[in-house]
Design an enzyme around this catalytic site. Structure first.
Site, mmCIF file in Angstrom:
data_model
loop_
_atom_site.group_PDB
_atom_site.id
_atom_site.type_symbol
_atom_site.label_atom_id
_atom_site.label_comp_id
_atom_site.label_asym_id
_atom_site.label_seq_id
_atom_site.Cartn_x
_atom_site.Cartn_y
_atom_site.Cartn_z
ATOM 1 N N GLU A 47 0.857 -1.198 0.000
ATOM 2 C CA GLU A 47 0.000 0.000 0.000
ATOM 3 C C GLU A 47 0.886 1.238 0.000
ATOM 4 O OE1 GLU A 47 -3.227 1.145 -0.198
ATOM 5 O OE2 GLU A 47 -2.304 3.104 0.175
ATOM 6 N N TYR A 227 -27.303 9.161 6.205
ATOM 7 C CA TYR A 227 -27.579 7.964 7.012
ATOM 8 C C TYR A 227 -26.656 7.906 8.224
ATOM 9 C CZ TYR A 227 -23.810 6.074 3.974
ATOM 10 O OH TYR A 227 -22.646 5.877 3.264
ATOM 11 N N ASP A 307 -12.068 -1.483 -8.240
ATOM 12 C CA ASP A 307 -12.150 -0.290 -9.094
ATOM 13 C C ASP A 307 -11.073 -0.269 -10.176
ATOM 14 O OD1 ASP A 307 -14.302 0.593 -7.661
ATOM 15 O OD2 ASP A 307 -13.378 2.470 -6.973
HETATM 16 C C1 LIG Z 1 -19.076 9.015 -3.318
HETATM 17 C C2 LIG Z 1 -18.818 7.539 -3.254
HETATM 18 C C3 LIG Z 1 -19.626 6.787 -2.439
HETATM 19 C C4 LIG Z 1 -19.513 5.405 -2.452
HETATM 20 N N1 LIG Z 1 -20.357 4.685 -1.684
HETATM 21 C C5 LIG Z 1 -20.320 3.342 -1.740
HETATM 22 C C6 LIG Z 1 -21.232 2.580 -0.982
HETATM 23 O O1 LIG Z 1 -22.033 3.122 -0.219
HETATM 24 N N2 LIG Z 1 -21.169 1.210 -1.083
HETATM 25 C C7 LIG Z 1 -20.272 0.597 -1.920
HETATM 26 O O2 LIG Z 1 -20.283 -0.648 -2.003
HETATM 27 N N3 LIG Z 1 -19.357 1.321 -2.631
HETATM 28 C C8 LIG Z 1 -19.369 2.662 -2.564
HETATM 29 N N4 LIG Z 1 -18.471 3.401 -3.276
HETATM 30 C C9 LIG Z 1 -17.456 2.733 -4.100
HETATM 31 C C10 LIG Z 1 -16.278 2.220 -3.283
HETATM 32 O O3 LIG Z 1 -15.758 3.224 -2.438
HETATM 33 C C11 LIG Z 1 -15.169 1.712 -4.201
HETATM 34 O O4 LIG Z 1 -15.737 0.949 -5.227
HETATM 35 C C12 LIG Z 1 -14.179 0.857 -3.419
HETATM 36 O O5 LIG Z 1 -13.535 1.619 -2.430
HETATM 37 C C13 LIG Z 1 -13.142 0.237 -4.355
HETATM 38 O O6 LIG Z 1 -12.185 -0.446 -3.609
HETATM 39 P P1 LIG Z 1 -10.770 -0.770 -4.238
HETATM 40 O O7 LIG Z 1 -10.038 -1.536 -3.186
HETATM 41 O O8 LIG Z 1 -10.927 -1.380 -5.586
HETATM 42 O O9 LIG Z 1 -10.076 0.637 -4.493
HETATM 43 P P2 LIG Z 1 -9.651 1.751 -3.429
HETATM 44 O O10 LIG Z 1 -10.523 1.712 -2.231
HETATM 45 O O11 LIG Z 1 -9.547 3.020 -4.192
HETATM 46 O O12 LIG Z 1 -8.192 1.305 -2.947
HETATM 47 C C14 LIG Z 1 -7.068 1.416 -3.781
HETATM 48 C C15 LIG Z 1 -5.831 1.424 -2.880
HETATM 49 O O13 LIG Z 1 -4.671 1.277 -3.699
HETATM 50 C C16 LIG Z 1 -3.667 2.152 -3.220
HETATM 51 N N5 LIG Z 1 -2.747 2.409 -4.334
HETATM 52 C C17 LIG Z 1 -3.014 3.107 -5.480
HETATM 53 N N6 LIG Z 1 -1.940 3.107 -6.274
HETATM 54 C C18 LIG Z 1 -0.965 2.404 -5.639
HETATM 55 C C19 LIG Z 1 0.387 2.061 -5.979
HETATM 56 N N7 LIG Z 1 0.946 2.454 -7.137
HETATM 57 N N8 LIG Z 1 1.102 1.310 -5.094
HETATM 58 C C20 LIG Z 1 0.551 0.892 -3.917
HETATM 59 N N9 LIG Z 1 -0.725 1.205 -3.551
HETATM 60 C C21 LIG Z 1 -1.474 1.937 -4.410
HETATM 61 C C22 LIG Z 1 -4.435 3.384 -2.759
HETATM 62 O O14 LIG Z 1 -3.677 4.178 -1.846
HETATM 63 C C23 LIG Z 1 -5.657 2.735 -2.109
HETATM 64 O O15 LIG Z 1 -5.444 2.434 -0.745
HETATM 65 C C24 LIG Z 1 -18.546 4.789 -3.269
HETATM 66 C C25 LIG Z 1 -17.663 5.554 -4.034
HETATM 67 C C26 LIG Z 1 -17.807 6.927 -4.044
HETATM 68 C C27 LIG Z 1 -16.877 7.749 -4.905
#
Ligand SMILES: Cc1cc2nc3c(=O)[nH]c(=O)nc-3n(C[C@H](O)[C@H](O)[C@H](O)COP(=O)(O)OP(=O)(O)OC[C@H]3O[C@@H](n4cnc5c(N)ncnc54)[C@H](O)[C@@H]3O)c2cc1C
Length: 398
Positions: A47, A227, A307
């Site tokens: 991370e 909420y 994502d």
């Molecule tokens: C306004 C909003 C509201 C939302 N509400 C909801 C909800 O109510 N319910 C729901 O299910 N989803 C919700 N989501 C969506 C949800 O937040 C995301 O889909 C989810 O966090 C994706 O998780 P992830 O682990 O794929 O990516 P992320 O949570 O973005 O994690 C990516 C991680 O990778 C790290 N990283 C990036 N590049 C590097 C690198 N080069 N080297 C090492 N580490 C790196 C970052 O620091 C981060 O910690 C919402 C999103 C938004 C924008």
């Protein structure tokens, strides 16, 4: 143990001999680490943040998400801090008239898993605590991956500090701005989706009790979702408005409170009271982005997750849920198949139709919210088939 024996019989080597690197310690990366460790694999999460911080936001977890979290052993911690509202009301932005109600308390009986609202930090904290218990040292903070270099059946990861590791498999869970996606899969950056969001948390002690509830007010191309989280001690709000362009990056951009309140000045008095009292007067804003659908999520020994593979707009509340499902399905595919490449193909085959439908539904809902606030614009807001999706025990394959 049964899974480990099955893996051994197929591959001739124990799963802990496969060295897996997960890039990104967000919800998707942490869940994948927990699921893989539960299945017997050896995993390290890299991370880039030097410390994981409270980003002051809430999250909704529908039953398809909590089903995975319970399977990973996180149920008891989440029950301590989450809130399950009896219902959420959808209301006209100006009059406050109720247009639709979604009953949520009975979801446990309907779907076999609860509906939870949480402070994001409480979720992240529960996941990190669990990971530290089951695999001390598996989470490396301050490890920013700069380059991914496939080397036959191995992959080299190069870090910003000049370090390098070579592993068997890389799972890229590095979020919507995934550098790995851009380097190996699709070079284009994310595209602004036409919406700006603001968020804040309100201490419920400063609110009249009747405003401490779950409600969405919408109209005039805007909406505000509020909420309770953290045992009901805080109320989270997310406000969204349509915009033609947006340039800033990141989701910790402080927004002037008066500018934010002016944007939503036409909303009903109750909603305005809530959003005018954020903790320390602090509101953050950020632009919502998307990416074109990606047909292939893996290349050799590198696979995308959450994502990084398929960002979706937040209007369905399913982005994190889909990252959690990915974590579970990818783990099951790695257990079921004899090579990572075969596992990645099965993972994509299992996940793509479901995720694509959710991505399209989230975009359509965002555009319906731009119209007049009535029952028609809320069509599809009733609980859908996605809540019943079972990533823990459902079928693999198409
Ligand atoms: C306004 C909003 C509201 C939302 N509400 C909801 C909800 O109510 N319910 C729901 O299910 N989803 C919700 N989501 C969506 C949800 O937040 C995301 O889909 C989810 O966090 C994706 O998780 P992830 O682990 O794929 O990516 P992320 O949570 O973005 O994690 C990516 C991680 O990778 C790290 N990283 C990036 N590049 C590097 C690198 N080069 N080297 C090492 N580490 C790196 C970052 O620091 C981060 O910690 C919402 C999103 C938004 C924008």
């Amino acid at each position: 143990m049964g899974r480990v024996i099955a893996w051994l019989a197929r591959t001739g080597s124990p799963p802990e001999n496969m060295n897996i690197a997960i890039v990104g310690g967000g919800i998707g990366g942490l869940a994948t680490a927990l699921a893989l460790i539960q299945a017997g694999f050896t995993v390290t999460v890299y991370e880039r943040s030097a410390e994981l911080v409270d980003q002051g936001a809430g999250i909704t977890l529908a039953p398809n998400a909590t089903r995975v979290l319970y399977h990973l052993g996180l149920g008891p911690q989440l029950e301590e801090t989450s809130v399950t509202p009896p219902q959420t009301e959808y209301r006209h932005y100006r009059t406050g008239a109720v247009i639709m109600r979604m009953m949520t308390r009975n979801f446990l009986q309907m779907y076999g898993a609860p509906y939870m609202r949480l402070h994001r930090w409480d979720l992240q904290h529960a996941m990190i605590t669990r990971l530290t218990e089951v695999a001390p040292g598996a989470l490396r903070l301050g490890a920013s991956v700069e380059q991914v270099e496939p080397r036959g059946e191995r992959v080299a990861l190069k870090f910003a500090d000049g370090g390098e590791v070579t592993v068997d498999v890389v799972i890229a869970a590095d979020g919507i701005r995934s550098a790995i996606r851009e380097a190996l899969f699709h070079p284009a950056p994310p595209v602004f989706a036409g919406f700006v969001a603001w968020r804040g948390l309100v201490d419920t002690a400063v609110l009249p009790p009747h405003l401490c509830e779950s409600a969405v007010a919408f109209g005039q191309g805007r909406h505000i979702n509020r909420y309770l989280v953290r045992r009901g001690e805080l109320l989270n709000f997310i406000a969204v408005a349509h915009r033609d362009k947006w340039e800033a990056e990141g989701w910790m951009i402080p927004a002037p409170l008066d500018e934010f309140l002016a944007e939503f000045a036409s909303f009903d008095e109750g909603t305005r009271t809530v959003i005018s009292r954020p903790v320390r007067g602090q509101v953050y804003k950020w632009g919502l982005f998307g990416r074109p659908w990606l047909e292939r999520w893996s290349s050799g020994r590198v696979v995308l997750l959450g994502d990084a593979a398929h960002p979706m707009l937040p209007f369905l509340g399913q982005g994190a849920a889909n990252a959690l499902e990915d974590a579970m399905i990818l783990t099951r595919c790695l257990v079921a198949e004899s090579t990572p490449e075969r596992a990645f193909a099965l993972y994509q085959q299992t996940r793509a139709p479901k995720v694509r439908a959710a991505t399209e539904q989230a975009a359509q809902r965002g555009h319906r919210y731009l119209g007049e606030p009535n029952a028609d614009s809320l069509k599809g807001n009733e609980p859908g088939a996605e809540y019943a999706y079972d990533a823990v025990a459902g079928p693999l394959g198409g």
